[in-house]
Motif scaffolding. Sequence first.
Motif, mmCIF file in Angstrom:
data_model
loop_
_atom_site.group_PDB
_atom_site.id
_atom_site.type_symbol
_atom_site.label_atom_id
_atom_site.label_comp_id
_atom_site.label_asym_id
_atom_site.label_seq_id
_atom_site.Cartn_x
_atom_site.Cartn_y
_atom_site.Cartn_z
ATOM 1 N N SER A 148 1.158 -1.063 -0.105
ATOM 2 C CA SER A 148 -0.088 -0.120 0.077
ATOM 3 C C SER A 148 1.023 1.306 0.294
ATOM 4 O O SER A 148 0.201 2.008 -0.954
ATOM 5 C CB SER A 148 -0.879 0.238 1.339
ATOM 6 O OG SER A 148 -1.811 -1.050 0.882
ATOM 7 N N LEU A 149 1.801 0.984 0.768
ATOM 8 C CA LEU A 149 2.695 2.608 0.751
ATOM 9 C C LEU A 149 3.662 2.725 0.087
ATOM 10 O O LEU A 149 3.786 3.785 -0.534
ATOM 11 C CB LEU A 149 3.619 2.624 2.136
ATOM 12 C CG LEU A 149 2.542 2.095 3.748
ATOM 13 C CD1 LEU A 149 3.426 2.330 4.838
ATOM 14 C CD2 LEU A 149 2.646 3.740 3.390
ATOM 15 N N ILE A 150 4.022 1.245 -0.624
ATOM 16 C CA ILE A 150 5.393 1.652 -1.812
ATOM 17 C C ILE A 150 4.219 2.291 -2.932
ATOM 18 O O ILE A 150 4.558 2.991 -3.721
ATOM 19 C CB ILE A 150 5.956 0.277 -2.146
ATOM 20 C CG1 ILE A 150 6.693 0.231 -0.843
ATOM 21 C CG2 ILE A 150 6.572 0.746 -3.293
ATOM 22 C CD1 ILE A 150 7.259 -1.429 -0.835
ATOM 23 N N VAL A 158 -4.878 -1.683 0.206
ATOM 24 C CA VAL A 158 -5.696 -1.465 1.649
ATOM 25 C C VAL A 158 -7.024 -2.111 1.335
ATOM 26 O O VAL A 158 -6.780 -2.016 2.211
ATOM 27 C CB VAL A 158 -6.406 0.616 1.151
ATOM 28 C CG1 VAL A 158 -7.092 0.647 2.244
ATOM 29 C CG2 VAL A 158 -4.278 1.393 1.190
ATOM 30 N N ALA A 159 -7.736 -2.864 0.930
ATOM 31 C CA ALA A 159 -9.110 -3.672 0.555
ATOM 32 C C ALA A 159 -8.596 -4.263 1.206
ATOM 33 O O ALA A 159 -9.362 -5.138 2.424
ATOM 34 C CB ALA A 159 -9.544 -3.743 -0.498
ATOM 35 N N GLY A 160 -7.325 -5.348 1.177
ATOM 36 C CA GLY A 160 -6.777 -6.470 2.094
ATOM 37 C C GLY A 160 -6.240 -6.047 3.733
ATOM 38 O O GLY A 160 -6.859 -7.130 4.390
ATOM 39 N N ALA A 185 -11.128 -6.272 10.225
ATOM 40 C CA ALA A 185 -12.451 -6.163 9.197
ATOM 41 C C ALA A 185 -12.380 -7.656 9.980
ATOM 42 O O ALA A 185 -13.513 -8.084 11.018
ATOM 43 C CB ALA A 185 -13.100 -6.364 9.090
ATOM 44 N N LYS A 186 -12.064 -8.783 9.569
ATOM 45 C CA LYS A 186 -12.109 -10.193 9.829
ATOM 46 C C LYS A 186 -11.455 -10.778 11.205
ATOM 47 O O LYS A 186 -12.034 -11.268 11.990
ATOM 48 C CB LYS A 186 -11.436 -10.940 8.821
ATOM 49 C CG LYS A 186 -11.638 -12.175 8.551
ATOM 50 C CD LYS A 186 -10.984 -13.443 8.036
ATOM 51 C CE LYS A 186 -11.612 -14.483 6.571
ATOM 52 N NZ LYS A 186 -11.132 -15.031 6.163
ATOM 53 N N THR A 187 -10.646 -9.963 11.651
ATOM 54 C CA THR A 187 -9.761 -10.646 13.189
ATOM 55 C C THR A 187 -10.576 -9.843 14.068
ATOM 56 O O THR A 187 -9.885 -9.826 15.318
ATOM 57 C CB THR A 187 -8.178 -10.360 12.885
ATOM 58 O OG1 THR A 187 -8.071 -8.481 12.759
ATOM 59 C CG2 THR A 187 -7.317 -10.936 11.574
#
Length: 109
Positions: A59-61, A98-100, A106-108
């Motif tokens: 995401s950052l890169i 970002v979605a991942g 949210a899953k955890t």
Amino acid sequence: IFLIIPARMVEFVDIVAAEPAATADVRAVYGGMEIGVGIFLLWCGLSISRVRTGLLAASLILGCVAAGRLFGIVSATGQPAITFINLAVEIFGTAISVAGLILGTAKTA
């Protein structure tokens, strides 16, 4: 590919690597660094405990590369189509990463 045939690869983005120092720099940044980032992201993907780290890094890169490219587009008119294609790929990659991160959080939770 930039590591092996840098002069040919930079032609796609209208860069001329005519001097040995320029060719070495293209190999280092576009070849070596990309291979290093790719190996790191692959390593992150090999363990569920590192996936979040890999997604954050991606995401950052990709986000920073996209921001830099967008700054370049705004700073200089007359960009070729490949510049916009690259920007679209970078934005898409950032969004997927970002979605991942969001879905994983949210899953955890």
